[in-house]
Design a protein around this motif. Structure first.
Motif: not given
Length: 62
Positions: A27-38
């Protein structure tokens, strides 16, 4: 006299701990690659262009 045994209950507990640990890690590894709005800000310094970005939690439409 008390005997020590490897009861199935103990093995299952260890397996559950390992399974939960693997799920948490994935789950933590998936969160690293989750797109973010910046928001990106570009600044001109001499002949170079620098940039900085800020993570936007909630975008409000105008």
């Amino acid at each position: 006299m008390k005997y020590l045994t490897n009861a199935p209950k103990e093995k299952t507990g260890k397996r559950l701990w390992l399974t939960d640990s693997i799920k948490a890690l994935s789950s933590k590894v998936k969160d690293l690659f989750k797109p973010e709005e910046v928001e990106v800000t570009f600044t001109k310094v001499g002949d170079r262009t620098k940039y900085s970005y800020t993570k936007v939690d909630h975008k409000h439409l105008a």
